[in-house]
Design a protein around this motif. Structure first.
Motif, mmCIF file in Angstrom:
data_model
loop_
_atom_site.group_PDB
_atom_site.id
_atom_site.type_symbol
_atom_site.label_atom_id
_atom_site.label_comp_id
_atom_site.label_asym_id
_atom_site.label_seq_id
_atom_site.Cartn_x
_atom_site.Cartn_y
_atom_site.Cartn_z
ATOM 1 N N ALA A 181 0.971 -1.041 0.182
ATOM 2 C CA ALA A 181 -0.010 -0.158 -0.010
ATOM 3 C C ALA A 181 0.847 1.217 -0.103
ATOM 4 O O ALA A 181 0.677 2.219 -0.898
ATOM 5 C CB ALA A 181 -0.908 0.104 1.094
ATOM 6 N N ALA A 182 2.060 1.351 0.824
ATOM 7 C CA ALA A 182 2.733 2.486 0.816
ATOM 8 C C ALA A 182 3.356 2.746 -0.528
ATOM 9 O O ALA A 182 3.604 3.882 -0.909
ATOM 10 C CB ALA A 182 3.829 2.172 1.873
ATOM 11 N N ARG A 183 3.775 1.553 -1.190
ATOM 12 C CA ARG A 183 4.506 1.754 -2.592
ATOM 13 C C ARG A 183 3.641 2.437 -3.622
ATOM 14 O O ARG A 183 3.988 3.182 -4.561
ATOM 15 C CB ARG A 183 5.117 0.759 -2.788
ATOM 16 N N ARG A 184 2.193 1.639 -3.483
ATOM 17 C CA ARG A 184 1.356 2.296 -4.469
ATOM 18 C C ARG A 184 1.044 3.889 -4.175
ATOM 19 O O ARG A 184 0.797 4.500 -5.101
ATOM 20 C CB ARG A 184 0.085 1.204 -4.551
ATOM 21 N N ILE A 185 0.744 4.177 -2.855
ATOM 22 C CA ILE A 185 0.326 5.692 -2.752
ATOM 23 C C ILE A 185 1.420 6.484 -3.370
ATOM 24 O O ILE A 185 1.461 7.178 -3.730
ATOM 25 C CB ILE A 185 0.124 5.724 -1.245
ATOM 26 N N GLU A 186 2.896 6.076 -2.718
ATOM 27 C CA GLU A 186 3.923 6.946 -3.284
ATOM 28 C C GLU A 186 4.009 6.906 -4.799
ATOM 29 O O GLU A 186 4.389 8.209 -5.303
ATOM 30 C CB GLU A 186 5.224 6.256 -2.559
ATOM 31 N N GLY A 187 3.936 5.919 -5.485
ATOM 32 C CA GLY A 187 3.811 5.832 -6.793
ATOM 33 C C GLY A 187 2.775 6.584 -7.610
ATOM 34 O O GLY A 187 2.762 6.816 -8.805
ATOM 35 N N ALA A 188 1.688 6.647 -6.990
ATOM 36 C CA ALA A 188 0.371 7.100 -7.571
ATOM 37 C C ALA A 188 0.387 8.536 -7.866
ATOM 38 O O ALA A 188 -0.214 9.176 -8.623
ATOM 39 C CB ALA A 188 -0.833 6.814 -6.596
ATOM 40 N N GLY A 189 1.303 9.480 -7.052
ATOM 41 C CA GLY A 189 1.419 10.768 -6.920
ATOM 42 C C GLY A 189 -0.027 11.332 -6.468
ATOM 43 O O GLY A 189 -0.688 10.703 -5.649
ATOM 44 N N ASP A 190 -0.542 12.526 -6.995
ATOM 45 C CA ASP A 190 -1.792 13.080 -6.293
ATOM 46 C C ASP A 190 -2.862 12.961 -7.360
ATOM 47 O O ASP A 190 -4.269 12.988 -6.953
ATOM 48 C CB ASP A 190 -1.672 14.739 -6.394
ATOM 49 N N GLU A 191 -2.616 12.402 -8.457
ATOM 50 C CA GLU A 191 -3.803 12.121 -9.393
ATOM 51 C C GLU A 191 -3.698 10.846 -9.859
ATOM 52 O O GLU A 191 -3.462 10.582 -11.274
ATOM 53 C CB GLU A 191 -3.931 13.292 -10.391
ATOM 54 N N PRO A 192 -3.986 9.778 -9.257
ATOM 55 C CA PRO A 192 -3.837 8.386 -9.596
ATOM 56 C C PRO A 192 -4.737 8.070 -10.794
ATOM 57 O O PRO A 192 -5.919 8.641 -10.913
ATOM 58 C CB PRO A 192 -3.980 7.525 -8.245
ATOM 59 N N ALA A 193 -4.244 7.151 -11.703
ATOM 60 C CA ALA A 193 -5.259 6.671 -12.880
ATOM 61 C C ALA A 193 -6.016 5.461 -12.341
ATOM 62 O O ALA A 193 -7.377 5.475 -12.551
ATOM 63 C CB ALA A 193 -4.473 6.483 -13.949
ATOM 64 N N GLY A 194 -5.485 4.429 -11.557
ATOM 65 C CA GLY A 194 -6.466 3.549 -11.541
ATOM 66 C C GLY A 194 -7.177 3.576 -9.922
ATOM 67 O O GLY A 194 -7.208 4.336 -9.424
ATOM 68 N N GLU A 195 -8.290 2.810 -10.243
ATOM 69 C CA GLU A 195 -9.364 2.887 -9.261
ATOM 70 C C GLU A 195 -8.830 2.560 -7.822
ATOM 71 O O GLU A 195 -9.276 3.254 -6.660
ATOM 72 C CB GLU A 195 -10.770 2.333 -9.570
ATOM 73 N N LEU A 196 -7.937 1.570 -7.867
ATOM 74 C CA LEU A 196 -7.523 1.165 -6.454
ATOM 75 C C LEU A 196 -6.435 2.166 -5.978
ATOM 76 O O LEU A 196 -6.477 2.498 -4.781
ATOM 77 C CB LEU A 196 -6.835 -0.157 -6.776
ATOM 78 N N ASP A 197 -5.562 2.765 -6.838
ATOM 79 C CA ASP A 197 -4.634 3.732 -6.370
ATOM 80 C C ASP A 197 -5.573 4.766 -6.094
ATOM 81 O O ASP A 197 -5.166 5.654 -4.996
ATOM 82 C CB ASP A 197 -3.642 4.112 -7.398
ATOM 83 N N GLN A 198 -6.707 5.360 -6.634
ATOM 84 C CA GLN A 198 -7.401 6.527 -6.027
ATOM 85 C C GLN A 198 -7.864 6.274 -4.563
ATOM 86 O O GLN A 198 -7.938 7.229 -4.021
ATOM 87 C CB GLN A 198 -8.562 6.502 -7.057
ATOM 88 N N VAL A 199 -8.405 4.991 -4.460
ATOM 89 C CA VAL A 199 -8.842 4.527 -3.205
ATOM 90 C C VAL A 199 -7.565 4.755 -1.769
ATOM 91 O O VAL A 199 -7.815 5.557 -1.014
ATOM 92 C CB VAL A 199 -9.272 3.339 -2.820
ATOM 93 N N LEU A 200 -6.397 4.471 -2.394
ATOM 94 C CA LEU A 200 -5.329 4.632 -1.465
ATOM 95 C C LEU A 200 -5.032 5.944 -1.304
ATOM 96 O O LEU A 200 -4.564 6.481 -0.121
ATOM 97 C CB LEU A 200 -3.936 3.897 -2.017
ATOM 98 N N VAL A 201 -4.896 6.767 -2.221
ATOM 99 C CA VAL A 201 -4.751 8.330 -2.252
ATOM 100 C C VAL A 201 -5.653 8.958 -1.351
ATOM 101 O O VAL A 201 -5.543 9.810 -0.554
ATOM 102 C CB VAL A 201 -4.333 8.863 -3.476
ATOM 103 N N LEU A 202 -6.985 8.590 -1.379
ATOM 104 C CA LEU A 202 -7.779 9.162 -0.629
ATOM 105 C C LEU A 202 -7.867 8.589 0.903
ATOM 106 O O LEU A 202 -7.983 9.444 1.924
ATOM 107 C CB LEU A 202 -9.214 9.126 -1.141
#
Length: 500
Positions: A181-202
């Protein structure tokens, strides 16, 4: 994140397990830790697991995800977070073991005897049979499961606007561990494309907002480091892992849910609250001395919650202090009510009323709390089997908590003894946090001045994070000292240090 239940957890690497496992088996026998389920209870569990659970809302199109320790199979919680105008909607799916447990049956009776899952360095002793807790009821990736789904609307500051819970069918899209989860949040930036990464950023956004609200309430969190014992050149050493930010954000969602659950219970005039009294001033004094000795700034008048929130568990001194600070969260219990509402009963660590409803696979009381909240949301009567159990729940959970705490403490003592075996005379640095007085009392109540006679006390090491007995004359309370290993008895699980 911690509440009163947080304790130090130690894992064993496969190479170290063979040395400690026989000792842990003896501890389980001595302490009467639950063993296998009866044939009748297992038969009930297996029959229930084979019967598909239907009904409730169909939320299988919602992209839920789970975040748990690596290798976990008893997945209680799956989440989804979306924007809602300037705020957020949190959907939190909680496993529904009530759909698999017959009230008053053989399995239900054995669950009441266990109360909780017991955690040890070599694995866990589950509350439910694995066919339920790690299969039929677990919110595993790609599997449709019954769940109690909370929907909580938040404003832009993370404050609660409305909340409720309903039964539903859900399907998790991904099972992540904390590093994932930490890696995906860090890699997603502030405007993630994938739906799961959007959940993690939120999750990061909401988690930070809720953590800020916790600080404003005066709540307190502890980031306890997980430790693993590994074989090393004929001996053993501890490898420690600092808590990641995502673990706190994840815990904030659970705390949020427990707080809104307590509100729903008050509305229903039926409930079971988790309570914790304010910290004992003597514990605060002792922990303050540990802070002084470890070089941690704690100005007079500053609440301990603010001090804890500014620490980094990757720092050995901070990690040792955080472990010692768990003593501030003693005396937790449960308060039940049915009809007459109790006085406001906040949980001191959370600084709010709170109920356990997010870990029903691992904690018996959550099953009852969920049923109360489901009824409160629907405006229906709380089931009779829940009301009938309320009077006994505090005793059941109190006994279970004492047993599990004693077991986990004994396991940690055993691991520490094995870790330090063969190190007689080796020196370490630590802080003396408590010294016994000649009359058998504790210097936690004294002025802290040094004495000249032989004394016994408690020392907290920075590395490894061991808390043990120390002997010596003139033990300098609250000071950073060098100590040596004076005695180790693996069979008795005892370690004693002396001033170097």
């Amino acid at each position: 994140m911690t509440t009163s239940a947080q304790r130090r957890r130690v894992r064993l690497s496969p190479a170290a397990e063979h040395a400690v496992h026989p000792l842990l088996e003896r501890i389980r026998t001595e302490q009467g830790v639950p063993g296998s389920f009866s044939d009748e209870a297992l038969a009930e569990a297996e029959a229930a697991a084979e019967e598909p659970v239907t009904g409730g809302l169909d939320l299988t199109d919602v992209p839920f995800l789970t975040i748990d320790p690596p290798g976990a199979r008893d997945l209680d919680q799956a989440m989804h977070i979306a924007r809602d105008g300037a705020g957020y909607v949190v959907q939190y799916a909680i496993a529904d073991p009530a759909s698999f447990v017959q009230a008053g049956g053989a399995l239900d009776t054995e669950l009441a005897d266990r109360g909780v899952t017991f955690y040890g360095p070599d694995g866990s002793i589950t509350l439910h049979p694995e066919v339920i807790s790690e299969a039929a009821a677990s919110l595993l990736e790609g599997q449709t499961r019954p769940a109690c789904v909370w929907q909580i609307r938040l404003d832009g500051d993370g404050g609660v606007l409305e909340a409720g819970v309903q039964r539903a069918q859900v399907r998790s899209r991904a099972q992540l561990d904390y590093d994932d989860a930490a890696r995906r949040i860090e890699g997603a930036g502030d405007e993630p494309a994938g739906e799961l990464d959007q959940v993690l950023v939120l999750l990061r956004e909401v988690g930070r907002l809720r953590a800020a609200q916790e600080r404003a309430r005066g709540g307190a969190s502890l980031a306890i480091r997980e430790q693993e014992v590994v074989a090393d050149d004929g001996g053993y050493r501890l490898v420690q892992r600092a808590q990641l930010d995502v673990e706190d954000w994840n815990a904030q969602i659970s705390l949020l849910t427990g707080m809104v659950a307590a509100d729903l219970m008050r509305q229903a005039r039926v409930g079971v609250l988790r309570t914790l009294p304010p910290a004992d001033p003597r514990d605060v004094d002792r922990v303050r001395r540990a802070a002084h000795g470890l070089g941690i700034d704690w100005p007079q008048g500053r609440p301990y919650g603010e001090v804890l929130s500014g620490l980094d568990s990757a720092d050995p001194a901070h990690a040792a202090f955080l472990q010692e600070a768990t003593s501030l969260f003693r005396g937790a219990g449960y308060l039940t009510f049915d009809g007459e509402l109790p006085a406001h009963s906040p949980h001191a660590a959370i600084a709010s009323e709170y109920a356990h409803v997010t870990a029903p696979l691992r904690r018996l009381v959550d099953r009852y709390g969920l049923e109360i909240c489901l009824a409160a949301t629907a405006g229906t009567e709380v089931p009779g089997w829940v009301r009938e159990a309320l009077k006994d729940l505090p005793g059941i959970m109190g006994r279970a908590g004492q047993r599990s705490s004693a077991y986990e403490r004994a396991c940690v003592d055993a691991v520490e003894a094995v870790l330090l075996r063969g190190r007689i005379g080796q020196r370490f640095e630590g802080v003396i946090v408590e010294v016994d007085t000649p009359d058998g009392g504790s210097s936690a109540e004294q002025d802290g001045s040094p004495r000249t006679e032989e004394q016994r006390g408690t020392v907290v090491l920075a590395e490894p994070a061991v808390r043990a007995q120390i002997t010596g004359s003139g033990l300098p309370l609250g000071e950073w000292v060098q100590v040596r290993v004076a005695h180790v008895d693996v069979d008795e699980r005892k370690v004693r240090f002396a001033l170097a």
